[in-house]
Enzyme design. Sequence first.
Site, PDB file in Angstrom:
ATOM      1  N   ARG A   1     -24.299   0.374 -23.242  1.00  0.00           N
ATOM      2  CA  ARG A   1     -24.644   1.462 -24.162  1.00  0.00           C
ATOM      3  C   ARG A   1     -26.131   1.794 -24.113  1.00  0.00           C
ATOM      4  O   ARG A   1     -26.534   2.937 -24.350  1.00  0.00           O
ATOM      5  CB  ARG A   1     -24.231   1.103 -25.594  1.00  0.00           C
ATOM      6  CG  ARG A   1     -22.728   1.086 -25.805  1.00  0.00           C
ATOM      7  CD  ARG A   1     -22.366   1.240 -27.284  1.00  0.00           C
ATOM      8  NE  ARG A   1     -22.877   0.136 -28.103  1.00  0.00           N
ATOM      9  CZ  ARG A   1     -22.220  -1.004 -28.310  1.00  0.00           C
ATOM     10  NH1 ARG A   1     -21.036  -1.198 -27.734  1.00  0.00           N
ATOM     11  NH2 ARG A   1     -22.725  -1.933 -29.079  1.00  0.00           N
TER      12      ARG A   1
ATOM     13  N   HIS B   1     -21.923 -19.032 -33.249  1.00  0.00           N
ATOM     14  CA  HIS B   1     -23.059 -19.892 -32.943  1.00  0.00           C
ATOM     15  C   HIS B   1     -22.550 -21.151 -32.260  1.00  0.00           C
ATOM     16  O   HIS B   1     -21.338 -21.370 -32.133  1.00  0.00           O
ATOM     17  CB  HIS B   1     -23.845 -20.237 -34.210  1.00  0.00           C
ATOM     18  CG  HIS B   1     -24.661 -19.094 -34.735  1.00  0.00           C
ATOM     19  ND1 HIS B   1     -25.760 -18.617 -34.077  1.00  0.00           N
ATOM     20  CD2 HIS B   1     -24.519 -18.337 -35.860  1.00  0.00           C
ATOM     21  CE1 HIS B   1     -26.284 -17.608 -34.763  1.00  0.00           C
ATOM     22  NE2 HIS B   1     -25.539 -17.413 -35.847  1.00  0.00           N
TER      23      HIS B   1
ATOM     24  N   ASP C   1     -25.288 -24.476 -26.838  1.00  0.00           N
ATOM     25  CA  ASP C   1     -26.328 -23.532 -26.441  1.00  0.00           C
ATOM     26  C   ASP C   1     -27.049 -23.954 -25.167  1.00  0.00           C
ATOM     27  O   ASP C   1     -27.213 -23.156 -24.234  1.00  0.00           O
ATOM     28  CB  ASP C   1     -27.359 -23.389 -27.562  1.00  0.00           C
ATOM     29  CG  ASP C   1     -26.903 -22.437 -28.654  1.00  0.00           C
ATOM     30  OD1 ASP C   1     -25.860 -21.791 -28.493  1.00  0.00           O
ATOM     31  OD2 ASP C   1     -27.597 -22.348 -29.686  1.00  0.00           O
TER      32      ASP C   1
ATOM     33  N   ARG D   1     -24.042  -8.988 -27.028  1.00  0.00           N
ATOM     34  CA  ARG D   1     -22.586  -8.947 -27.026  1.00  0.00           C
ATOM     35  C   ARG D   1     -22.105  -8.004 -25.930  1.00  0.00           C
ATOM     36  O   ARG D   1     -22.815  -7.068 -25.542  1.00  0.00           O
ATOM     37  CB  ARG D   1     -22.056  -8.460 -28.386  1.00  0.00           C
ATOM     38  CG  ARG D   1     -22.380  -9.363 -29.554  1.00  0.00           C
ATOM     39  CD  ARG D   1     -21.560  -8.978 -30.780  1.00  0.00           C
ATOM     40  NE  ARG D   1     -22.196  -9.400 -32.014  1.00  0.00           N
ATOM     41  CZ  ARG D   1     -21.622  -9.370 -33.210  1.00  0.00           C
ATOM     42  NH1 ARG D   1     -20.383  -8.898 -33.317  1.00  0.00           N
ATOM     43  NH2 ARG D   1     -22.265  -9.760 -34.291  1.00  0.00           N
TER      44      ARG D   1
END
Length: 373
Positions: free
Chosen positions: A104, A139, A169, A98
């Site tokens: 981070r 999804h 996908d 994400r």
Amino acid sequence: MNQNNRKANKTDGHSGPLSGLRVVEFAGLGPGPFACMLLSDMGADVVTVDRIGNQFGDKNNIVNRGRTLVHANLKDPASREQILGLIRNADVLVEGFRPGIMERLGFGPETVWEVNRKLIYARMTGWGQSGPSAKTAGHDINYISLTGALDAIGPAGGPPVPPLNLLGDYGGGALYLVVGILAALHEVRNSGAGQVIDAAITDGTLSMMTHFVAASLKGTFVEQRGSNMLDGGAPYYGVYETADKRHISVGAIEPQFFAELCNRLELKGDWLSAQNDQSQWPALRAELAHIFSSRTRDEWAGIFAESDACVTPVLSLSEAALHSHNTARQSFVTINGVTQPAPAPRFSRTPSKIQGPPASQLASVETIVARWG
């Protein structure tokens, strides 16, 4: 690998049009791994960085074929430095977290460009790097829902039908990611600077819907399932049940192909005029359904073999591996006892090959740095 000798027990070395390309893949799910499988099949040296403790070595997990695997604790400063050393000599980085997670972890674009300014930074997500939904879970079914694609797929009078996860996908996601990577690799030769590829499944799926957007603008696409030529609305483009409760597919769009269909079916009466007369479609569909129900699927396959009627048997996965066309083209290859789809597309001078089975053992970062250095 010689295209006439695609079956092998093991592979060695890297070959294919992307031979020499170095890719660091941060392990993920779905479209990212599939895209990296394609890159590996075409010769790229793909190193997958996964979390310590994650299971590996499943020879049937063929999407992970042809990679070198390392485990790393990305929260540990020493481990991060090791991975940065690997990235220093890479051409492409692929990640599917994400938005914000790689930053981070200390592997955001600006950070890695400090050690490798030419690096192509490929980001694979469902919603993209920006927008109200960017940081929410989702999804394939969710992504294609927001593009108009799912709403268009399914029978008349029935609900939308998820097309596996092929459309979102793999179609709108992985394939657009690979296209973006190849385009960025071409551009970096001139600029000398890498860039971020924001590959969103929603964007790619919308792009794939361009033909239908155009049809809608022209007034030839109806927003009602089972009412258009390519969604099963036309009786000459659809699926019919056979006598053995299997199915046959029909795609006789062009007039000459429809004429061949009528000829092979020995249709009585003037059905040729019904092809583009929607008022006759219900009757034509009923007639085709009646005829196809009179023989088995394989009987019809024999009747339409090598014809231009655009009629083919609907095969299961296991049957597909045994079909004469697929065996003649050697479209499946066996690696370490596992039969799987062969690399695609095919290249005349620099043929692709599966670089090896899914990793059965871990490699050290030092070994790969030495190999790449």
